[in-house]
Design an enzyme around this catalytic site. Sequence first.
Site, PDB file in Angstrom:
ATOM      1  N   GLY A  65      74.993   8.672 -34.334  1.00 24.73           N
ATOM      2  CA  GLY A  65      73.830   9.528 -34.485  1.00 24.73           C
ATOM      3  C   GLY A  65      73.588   9.818 -35.956  1.00 24.73           C
ATOM      4  N   GLY A 112      78.846  12.089 -38.354  1.00 26.29           N
ATOM      5  CA  GLY A 112      78.049  11.272 -37.443  1.00 26.29           C
ATOM      6  C   GLY A 112      78.931  10.890 -36.272  1.00 26.29           C
ATOM      7  N   CYS A 158      70.733  11.825 -45.175  1.00 29.20           N
ATOM      8  CA  CYS A 158      70.482  12.515 -43.896  1.00 29.20           C
ATOM      9  C   CYS A 158      69.050  13.023 -43.778  1.00 29.20           C
ATOM     10  CB  CYS A 158      71.488  13.642 -43.682  1.00 29.20           C
ATOM     11  SG  CYS A 158      73.169  13.018 -43.659  1.00 29.20           S
ATOM     12  N   HIS A 184      78.576   5.702 -48.174  1.00 33.31           N
ATOM     13  CA  HIS A 184      80.038   5.736 -48.216  1.00 33.31           C
ATOM     14  C   HIS A 184      80.488   4.943 -49.434  1.00 33.31           C
ATOM     15  CE1 HIS A 184      80.294   7.543 -44.319  1.00 33.31           C
ATOM     16  NE2 HIS A 184      79.816   6.503 -43.675  1.00 33.31           N
ATOM     17  N   ALA A 192      79.497  14.963 -44.647  1.00 34.35           N
ATOM     18  CA  ALA A 192      78.583  14.477 -43.611  1.00 34.35           C
ATOM     19  C   ALA A 192      79.361  14.222 -42.332  1.00 34.35           C
ATOM     20  CB  ALA A 192      77.906  13.189 -44.087  1.00 34.35           C
ATOM     21  N   THR A 227      73.281   7.529 -44.687  1.00 30.55           N
ATOM     22  CA  THR A 227      74.318   8.150 -45.494  1.00 30.55           C
ATOM     23  C   THR A 227      74.956   7.093 -46.391  1.00 30.55           C
ATOM     24  OG1 THR A 227      76.155   9.726 -45.470  1.00 30.55           O
ATOM     25  CG2 THR A 227      76.297   7.898 -43.921  1.00 30.55           C
TER      26      THR A 227
END
Length: 212
Positions: free
Chosen positions: A76, A148, A177, A82, A146, A80
């Site tokens: 979801g 998800g 986001c 990483h 964050a 984002t």
Amino acid sequence: MDAPVKAQVEWKVSNQPVPYPEALAEMEARAAAIADGTAGEQVWLLEHPPIYTAGTSANDADLIDARFPVYRTGRGGQFTYHGPGQRVGYAMLDLKTRTPDVRAYVRDLEQWLIETLAQFNVKGERREGRVGIWVSRGMREDKIAALGVRIKRWVTLHGVALNVEPDLAHFSGIVPCGVRAHGVTSLADLGIAVSMTDVDVALKQSFKKIFG
């Protein structure tokens, strides 16, 4: 009869950045094995090479500059980043044996991050309508972590990402986001110098407190 003793959650730590497709395949295989009852729960702490990932509600207009590989993923959330210096925690937990409630699980993930940050004297906060954990900085507030989630057969996939000391300029290729009005921060950006090992210790202690 006594209730069966729940097996310990296994912790796995990768010290070198793990390519995203490799991590995804391994995480999905482990989650399937947990659902089948052939493997125990696991939390995997790792870093990725610089990448952007798009969740199921990502808006393509939020990808400003695709300077790193972009992966569409089943979790979801929106776009984002990483990369090195960010601790990712993939949690593969069996909600059937815990609490089969997705909202409660997301709140527990948020609390896990809040409790972890508190160990470094950082006040992480939730914000209504905005996913993630936020830090107030005078007149502004920035996102420091964050999360998800994806759930298959009541086993969780994906998890959390905490900014320890990533290159914050790398976030500028996306609208993190989908939130344009606020920035991003990290422990290092807040003036807190900690090692990834320190963060791992805090994550493990906080996890035990929240998830048992």
